[in-house]
Design a protein around this motif. Structure first.
Motif, PDB file in Angstrom:
ATOM      1  N   THR A   9       2.457  -2.346  -8.752  1.00  0.00           N
ATOM      2  CA  THR A   9       1.390  -2.747  -9.691  1.00  0.00           C
ATOM      3  C   THR A   9       0.160  -1.851  -9.578  1.00  0.00           C
ATOM      4  OG1 THR A   9       0.433  -4.320  -8.113  1.00  0.00           O
ATOM      5  CG2 THR A   9       2.175  -5.128  -9.588  1.00  0.00           C
ATOM      6  N   LEU A  10       0.150  -0.954  -8.587  1.00  0.00           N
ATOM      7  CA  LEU A  10      -1.000  -0.068  -8.392  1.00  0.00           C
ATOM      8  C   LEU A  10      -1.074   0.973  -9.500  1.00  0.00           C
ATOM      9  CD1 LEU A  10      -0.784   0.573  -4.538  1.00  0.00           C
ATOM     10  CD2 LEU A  10      -2.261  -1.055  -5.730  1.00  0.00           C
ATOM     11  N   GLU A  11      -2.286   1.409  -9.787  1.00  0.00           N
ATOM     12  CA  GLU A  11      -2.493   2.436 -10.805  1.00  0.00           C
ATOM     13  C   GLU A  11      -1.929   3.765 -10.291  1.00  0.00           C
ATOM     14  OE1 GLU A  11      -6.157   4.333 -13.443  1.00  0.00           O
ATOM     15  OE2 GLU A  11      -6.532   2.804 -11.927  1.00  0.00           O
ATOM     16  N   ASP A  12      -1.280   4.494 -11.195  1.00  0.00           N
ATOM     17  CA  ASP A  12      -0.656   5.780 -10.867  1.00  0.00           C
ATOM     18  C   ASP A  12       0.330   5.668  -9.694  1.00  0.00           C
ATOM     19  OD1 ASP A  12      -2.207   7.004 -12.865  1.00  0.00           O
ATOM     20  OD2 ASP A  12      -3.845   7.393 -11.455  1.00  0.00           O
ATOM     21  N   TYR A  13       0.952   4.541  -9.651  1.00  0.00           N
ATOM     22  CA  TYR A  13       1.901   4.283  -8.546  1.00  0.00           C
ATOM     23  C   TYR A  13       2.986   5.362  -8.465  1.00  0.00           C
ATOM     24  CZ  TYR A  13       6.566   2.416  -7.362  1.00  0.00           C
ATOM     25  OH  TYR A  13       7.852   2.253  -6.914  1.00  0.00           O
ATOM     26  N   ARG A  14       3.649   5.668  -9.558  1.00  0.00           N
ATOM     27  CA  ARG A  14       4.752   6.620  -9.528  1.00  0.00           C
ATOM     28  C   ARG A  14       4.267   8.029  -9.165  1.00  0.00           C
ATOM     29  NH1 ARG A  14       9.641   5.479 -11.465  1.00  0.00           N
ATOM     30  NH2 ARG A  14       9.956   7.621 -12.204  1.00  0.00           N
ATOM     31  N   GLU A  15       3.175   8.450  -9.778  1.00  0.00           N
ATOM     32  CA  GLU A  15       2.655   9.780  -9.487  1.00  0.00           C
ATOM     33  C   GLU A  15       2.293   9.921  -8.014  1.00  0.00           C
ATOM     34  OE1 GLU A  15       1.828   7.906 -11.931  1.00  0.00           O
ATOM     35  OE2 GLU A  15       2.119   9.033 -13.798  1.00  0.00           O
ATOM     36  N   ASN A  16       1.685   8.902  -7.456  1.00  0.00           N
ATOM     37  CA  ASN A  16       1.271   8.971  -6.059  1.00  0.00           C
ATOM     38  C   ASN A  16       2.472   8.993  -5.098  1.00  0.00           C
ATOM     39  OD1 ASN A  16      -1.481   8.941  -6.721  1.00  0.00           O
ATOM     40  ND2 ASN A  16      -1.587   6.708  -6.699  1.00  0.00           N
ATOM     41  N   VAL A  17       3.478   8.208  -5.429  1.00  0.00           N
ATOM     42  CA  VAL A  17       4.663   8.178  -4.555  1.00  0.00           C
ATOM     43  C   VAL A  17       5.389   9.517  -4.611  1.00  0.00           C
ATOM     44  CG1 VAL A  17       6.906   7.110  -4.159  1.00  0.00           C
ATOM     45  CG2 VAL A  17       4.934   5.679  -4.719  1.00  0.00           C
ATOM     46  N   PHE A  18       5.566  10.081  -5.818  1.00  0.00           N
ATOM     47  CA  PHE A  18       6.242  11.383  -5.926  1.00  0.00           C
ATOM     48  C   PHE A  18       5.426  12.479  -5.210  1.00  0.00           C
ATOM     49  CE2 PHE A  18       8.764   9.774  -9.651  1.00  0.00           C
ATOM     50  CZ  PHE A  18      10.032  10.109  -9.142  1.00  0.00           C
ATOM     51  N   GLU A  19       4.112  12.365  -5.247  1.00  0.00           N
ATOM     52  CA  GLU A  19       3.276  13.353  -4.579  1.00  0.00           C
ATOM     53  C   GLU A  19       3.390  13.236  -3.051  1.00  0.00           C
ATOM     54  OE1 GLU A  19      -1.439  14.731  -4.373  1.00  0.00           O
ATOM     55  OE2 GLU A  19      -0.781  13.188  -5.783  1.00  0.00           O
ATOM     56  N   ASP A  70       0.821  -1.208   0.000  1.00  0.00           N
ATOM     57  CA  ASP A  70       0.000   0.000   0.000  1.00  0.00           C
ATOM     58  C   ASP A  70       0.860   1.265   0.000  1.00  0.00           C
ATOM     59  OD1 ASP A  70      -2.295  -1.666   0.320  1.00  0.00           O
ATOM     60  OD2 ASP A  70      -1.848  -1.752   2.488  1.00  0.00           O
ATOM     61  N   ILE A  71       0.316   2.332  -0.605  1.00  0.00           N
ATOM     62  CA  ILE A  71       0.974   3.632  -0.593  1.00  0.00           C
ATOM     63  C   ILE A  71       1.095   4.135   0.846  1.00  0.00           C
ATOM     64  CG2 ILE A  71       0.737   6.055  -1.245  1.00  0.00           C
ATOM     65  CD1 ILE A  71       1.581   4.428  -3.562  1.00  0.00           C
ATOM     66  N   SER A  72       0.087   3.816   1.664  1.00  0.00           N
ATOM     67  CA  SER A  72       0.081   4.291   3.041  1.00  0.00           C
ATOM     68  C   SER A  72       1.295   3.777   3.832  1.00  0.00           C
ATOM     69  CB  SER A  72      -1.204   3.862   3.753  1.00  0.00           C
ATOM     70  OG  SER A  72      -1.313   2.442   3.756  1.00  0.00           O
ATOM     71  N   ALA A  73       1.872   2.659   3.431  1.00  0.00           N
ATOM     72  CA  ALA A  73       3.024   2.104   4.133  1.00  0.00           C
ATOM     73  C   ALA A  73       4.264   2.993   3.965  1.00  0.00           C
ATOM     74  CB  ALA A  73       3.305   0.694   3.630  1.00  0.00           C
ATOM     75  N   LEU A  74       4.193   3.865   2.955  1.00  0.00           N
ATOM     76  CA  LEU A  74       5.354   4.740   2.690  1.00  0.00           C
ATOM     77  C   LEU A  74       5.260   6.089   3.398  1.00  0.00           C
ATOM     78  CD1 LEU A  74       5.703   4.111  -1.163  1.00  0.00           C
ATOM     79  CD2 LEU A  74       6.881   2.925   0.692  1.00  0.00           C
TER      80      LEU A  74
END
Length: 214
Positions: free
Chosen positions: A79-89, A54-58
């Motif tokens: 494998t999540l959708e928009d994974y890179r955009e969400n992590v950079f945000e 999950d993104i929340s783990a980061l």
């Protein structure tokens, strides 16, 4: 700590000066807040091959203010959708995610960067040392020249004094010789005068004897 079946970071020691941490191919799924406590100066973190989903783990990584590069290869989160955009945000302090920035420019080789840093450090250390060595050599040469000059000056002074002293001594000896010669001449003259007076007396006595005979 690569591929050691690590599932928790709770026992991670304090590594306040650590800048690069490899945790790939383990079983980590969360608990990343420990990293901000134990390794606050991290600039590179490799979590590839772990169980992060999950993104929340980061979210805990937001406290790693110096983090520039994060690797999450082969984690389910990729494998999540928009994974890179969400992590950079979420993690606005990072520049590279999985080896690329937001414009898909590849990150420079970390090994090459380390080599450059080491070269720069060596140059910084060598530069002042060489300059200092040259200054020391110049100072030593100047000191040698000054010492040689002072010794020469002292030698000249000593020679001059000894020469003058010899001249004075010679003059005194010449004066003594002159006095002695003058005294000898006077004695010779006195002896001659006495001899002449003796002869005169002798002649007078002879003349007186002749007159008595007559």
């Amino acid at each position: 700590m690569v591929n050691v079946e690590l599932s928790s970071l709770a026992r991670l020691p304090n590594l306040s000066k650590l800048r690069k941490l490899e945790l790939s191919n383990n079983r980590i799924s969360g608990g990343l807040e420990v990293l901000a406590e134990k390794c606050p100066n991290l600039t590179y973190l490799n979590l590839s091959g772990n169980k992060i989903k999950d993104i929340s783990a980061l979210e805990a990584l937001q406290n790693l203010k110096n983090l520039k590069s994060l690797d999450l290869f082969n984690c389910e989160i990729t494998t999540l959708e928009d994974y890179r955009e969400n992590v950079f945000e979420m993690l606005q302090q990072i520049t590279y995610l999985d080896g690329f920035d937001q414009e898909d420019n590849e990150a420079p080789d970390s090994g090459a960067e380390d080599d450059e840093d080491e070269d720069d450090e060596e140059e910084d250390e060598a530069g002042p040392t060489e300059g200092y060595g040259e200054e020391e050599e110049e100072e030593e040469e100047e000191e040698d020249e000054d010492e040689a000059g002072s010794e020469l000056g002292e030698g000249e002074e000593e020679v001059g004094l000894s020469y003058l002293m010899r001249e004075e001594i010679q003059d005194e000896e010449d004066d003594d010789d002159y006095v002695e010669e003058g005294e000898e001449e006077e004695e010779e003259e006195e002896e001659e005068e006495e001899g002449l007076r003796g002869e005169k007396r002798k002649r007078d006595a002879e003349d007186d004897g002749e007159e008595e005979d007559d």
